[in-house]
Write a protein that holds these residues in place. Structure first.
Motif, mmCIF file in Angstrom:
data_model
loop_
_atom_site.group_PDB
_atom_site.id
_atom_site.type_symbol
_atom_site.label_atom_id
_atom_site.label_comp_id
_atom_site.label_asym_id
_atom_site.label_seq_id
_atom_site.Cartn_x
_atom_site.Cartn_y
_atom_site.Cartn_z
ATOM 1 N N UNK A 66 0.787 -1.103 -0.209
ATOM 2 C CA UNK A 66 -0.008 -0.040 0.168
ATOM 3 C C UNK A 66 0.803 1.174 -0.083
ATOM 4 N N UNK A 67 0.305 2.471 -0.537
ATOM 5 C CA UNK A 67 1.181 3.451 -0.818
ATOM 6 C C UNK A 67 1.031 4.298 0.321
ATOM 7 N N UNK A 68 1.150 3.766 1.493
ATOM 8 C CA UNK A 68 1.396 4.660 2.776
ATOM 9 C C UNK A 68 2.472 4.263 3.785
ATOM 10 N N UNK A 69 2.797 4.988 4.825
ATOM 11 C CA UNK A 69 3.649 4.426 5.679
ATOM 12 C C UNK A 69 3.314 3.169 6.555
ATOM 13 N N UNK A 70 3.982 2.212 6.892
ATOM 14 C CA UNK A 70 3.593 1.180 7.849
ATOM 15 C C UNK A 70 2.740 1.623 8.954
ATOM 16 N N UNK A 71 3.406 2.754 9.758
ATOM 17 C CA UNK A 71 2.733 3.010 10.771
ATOM 18 C C UNK A 71 1.253 3.602 10.789
ATOM 19 N N UNK A 72 1.179 4.521 9.493
ATOM 20 C CA UNK A 72 -0.389 4.932 9.321
ATOM 21 C C UNK A 72 -1.107 3.648 8.976
ATOM 22 N N UNK A 73 -0.504 2.821 7.846
ATOM 23 C CA UNK A 73 -1.439 1.607 7.854
ATOM 24 C C UNK A 73 -1.959 0.888 9.246
ATOM 25 N N UNK A 74 -1.231 0.799 10.203
ATOM 26 C CA UNK A 74 -1.429 0.278 11.370
ATOM 27 C C UNK A 74 -2.619 1.005 12.146
ATOM 28 N N UNK A 75 -2.436 2.425 12.150
ATOM 29 C CA UNK A 75 -3.246 3.389 12.628
ATOM 30 C C UNK A 75 -4.677 3.273 12.012
ATOM 31 N N UNK A 76 -4.774 3.131 10.822
ATOM 32 C CA UNK A 76 -6.068 2.873 9.920
ATOM 33 C C UNK A 76 -6.864 1.785 10.360
ATOM 34 N N UNK A 77 -5.918 0.850 10.309
ATOM 35 C CA UNK A 77 -6.574 -0.738 10.498
ATOM 36 C C UNK A 77 -6.632 -1.073 11.763
ATOM 37 N N UNK A 78 -6.049 -0.471 12.916
ATOM 38 C CA UNK A 78 -6.310 -1.077 14.433
ATOM 39 C C UNK A 78 -7.250 -0.854 14.746
ATOM 40 N N UNK A 79 -8.118 0.359 14.835
ATOM 41 C CA UNK A 79 -9.644 0.553 15.298
ATOM 42 C C UNK A 79 -10.598 -0.239 14.867
ATOM 43 N N UNK A 80 -10.605 -0.722 13.581
ATOM 44 C CA UNK A 80 -11.237 -1.548 12.900
ATOM 45 C C UNK A 80 -11.222 -2.908 13.403
ATOM 46 N N UNK A 81 -9.993 -3.398 13.593
ATOM 47 C CA UNK A 81 -9.591 -4.586 14.112
ATOM 48 C C UNK A 81 -10.152 -4.745 15.590
ATOM 49 N N UNK A 82 -9.995 -3.583 16.355
ATOM 50 C CA UNK A 82 -10.455 -3.469 17.791
ATOM 51 C C UNK A 82 -11.921 -3.667 17.834
ATOM 52 N N UNK A 83 -12.674 -3.138 16.637
ATOM 53 C CA UNK A 83 -14.255 -3.276 16.945
ATOM 54 C C UNK A 83 -14.428 -4.672 16.798
ATOM 55 N N UNK A 84 -13.928 -5.329 15.704
ATOM 56 C CA UNK A 84 -14.105 -6.634 15.170
ATOM 57 C C UNK A 84 -13.899 -7.814 16.334
ATOM 58 N N UNK A 85 -12.694 -7.560 17.245
ATOM 59 C CA UNK A 85 -12.529 -8.479 18.139
ATOM 60 C C UNK A 85 -13.355 -8.090 19.356
ATOM 61 N N UNK A 86 -13.873 -6.928 19.388
ATOM 62 C CA UNK A 86 -14.842 -6.775 20.665
ATOM 63 C C UNK A 86 -16.138 -7.259 20.388
ATOM 64 N N UNK A 87 -16.638 -7.542 19.263
ATOM 65 C CA UNK A 87 -18.107 -7.703 18.974
ATOM 66 C C UNK A 87 -18.429 -9.186 18.092
#
Length: 455
Positions: A343-364
């Motif tokens: 993906x054409x974004x820095x690794x840290x930014x990719x993690x910051x974008x996906x991390x909230x979505x993963x947290x919601x998926x793990x929660x529900x």
């Protein structure tokens, strides 16, 4: 001197404006008074000269210049005409007042010797006006000099001067009082606005200055203040949102640190276990630093700091492996159609974008979460990441507010969260030309789609 004036100057705007008005009115009154009294004195002097010429013309009727010598004829009002009257034949004095005032006679002699029509003011103990009137004849010529006491005229002029000064004082006092009153009434809305601004809160209050009926100048000022209040509210709201996002994002690595420390302190550990714990803590601390840098750069500049590319599949697996909140009951599958997908974004930014979505998926999620990455072949291309869970899904009535900061479908569902993760993920994705959306067609459960530019 300047310090003295600064101490004496009024401290209020009303006092300063009243002082300026008083100073201006004083200068104007002084000029008008000087001009008025000068005109009055000249007018009174012209009146005195006219009276003297009238008397001289009356006396001239008693002077006979038809013969070789000048003769003064007797008249019924001879005593009245002789008062302050001198008659000359050339420079020879023929008649003079009975009093025989020597100083005035000398002035009359000079007027007669000079010839022509002239007027002078003389007198040591009181102002006396003298005017010479020539009387021409066929064979001889004479000069009539008349005198008039100017004391009554000067008294009238002095009385007018005192009256004008008294009137000036009254008018200046009225000007000062009326100016203070008018300025006080004009500034009353300003005091009201000041009291309102003191009572209002830039965050809690919706009151604004522009909504009230005010003069045009104050209405413009109120509009400017309203815009300033709106900007302050926006800045404070952005700061609160940034604080919430930082808290939300830092919770996961902080939980890892706490879990590792609790595990390490529970039982005696070997040196190898201690080094492993230190490595996990260091990795979590580095993650917290990356989160802070990413969010602060995004908040300051509006875009992430350093461009770059990220290998999608390793980044997704690192996120899943580093999350300490993944329930053991869940089956998590992470895959990509191409292991080398970037993906054409820095690794840290990719993690910051996906991390909230993963947290919601793990929660529900009930039993499993699937993370799948693929390349988009239609349009401009790019990378798509699907995060899917088999939880209850998003209520249909809540889909419109799904990405609103601070909004949750069911705040009392027993799960933590402040409703900031999804808005943060979307905002970060849009800052690099990507998008985060919800696939409402997927059932059961929920599916969130991340679109990013290709590396």
């Amino acid at each position: 001197m300047n310090a003295v004036f600064a101490r004496l100057a009024p401290r209020t705007l009303r006092g300063r404006l009243a002082l300026v008005a008083l100073t201006t009115a004083t200068l104007l009154m002084v000029i008008l008074t000087v001009v008025f009294n000068t005109v009055v004195r000249r007018h009174l002097q012209h009146q005195a000269d006219d009276e003297l010429r009238t008397r001289a013309a009356a006396v001239a009727t008693t002077v006979d210049t038809s013969g070789p010598t000048v003769r003064v004829l007797e008249s019924t009002n001879d005593r009245l005409l002789d008062a302050n009257v001198w008659i000359y034949s050339g420079s020879r004095l023929l008649e003079q007042p009975p009093s025989g005032a020597a100083p005035l006679t000398r002035v009359a002699d000079e007027l007669a010797a000079h010839g022509g029509r002239r007027c002078v003011t003389a007198g040591r103990h009181g102002p006396v006006r003298l005017c010479a009137q020539p009387v021409a004849g066929p064979q001889s010529a004479a000069t009539v000099v008349t005198a008039l006491d100017l004391s009554p005229y000067r008294s009238s002029a002095d009385a007018l001067l005192l009256g004008s000064l008294a009137l000036d004082g009254v008018m200046l006092a009225c000007t000062y009082a009326l100016t203070r009153l008018a300025v006080g009434r004009a500034l009353r809305p300003v005091r009201t606005m000041t009291d309102q601004a003191t009572q209002w809160s830039a965050i809690a209050s919706e009151e604004r200055f522009g909504a009230m009926n005010r003069p045009v100048e104050l209405a413009l000022l109120g509009t400017s203040l309203d815009a300033l209040l709106d900007r302050i509210r926006a800045v404070l709201r952005h700061e609160r949102q940034l604080t919430g996002e930082l808290s939300h994002e830092l919770r996961t690595p902080l939980s890892r640190i706490i879990a590792e420390l609790d595990w390490w302190q529970a039982l005696p550990r070997s040196a190898e276990d201690t080094r492993a714990t230190h490595a996990v803590i260091a990795d979590a601390a580095q993650s917290m630093r990356t989160i802070c840098d990413t969010l602060l750069n995004e908040a300051r500049d509006g875009v992430p700091g350093v461009p770059g590319t990220a290998e999608v599949l390793p980044a997704l697996r690192r996120l899943v492996a580093a999350d300490p909140d993944v329930p053991v009951r869940l089956t998590v599958v992470v895959d990509a159609e191409d292991p080398r997908l970037e993906a054409g974004v820095p690794p840290a930014l990719l993690e910051r974008i996906v991390s909230p979505l993963l947290a919601n998926a793990f929660r529900y999620a009930r039993t499993g979460v699937a993370v799948h990455a693929c390349r988009v072949t239609d349009g401009h291309g790019g990378v798509r990441i699907d995060i899917t869970d088999d939880g209850p899904g998003v209520p249909a009535e809540f889909t419109g507010d799904l990405f609103q900061p601070g909004r949750r479908a069911d705040p009392g569902d027993g799960h933590g969260g402040a409703g900031l993760g999804l808005p943060l993920a979307r905002r970060l994705a849009r800052s690099v030309g990507g998008e985060v959306g919800h696939d409402g067609r997927h059932t059961p459960g929920a599916r969130f789609v991340v679109s990013l530019p290709a590396g």
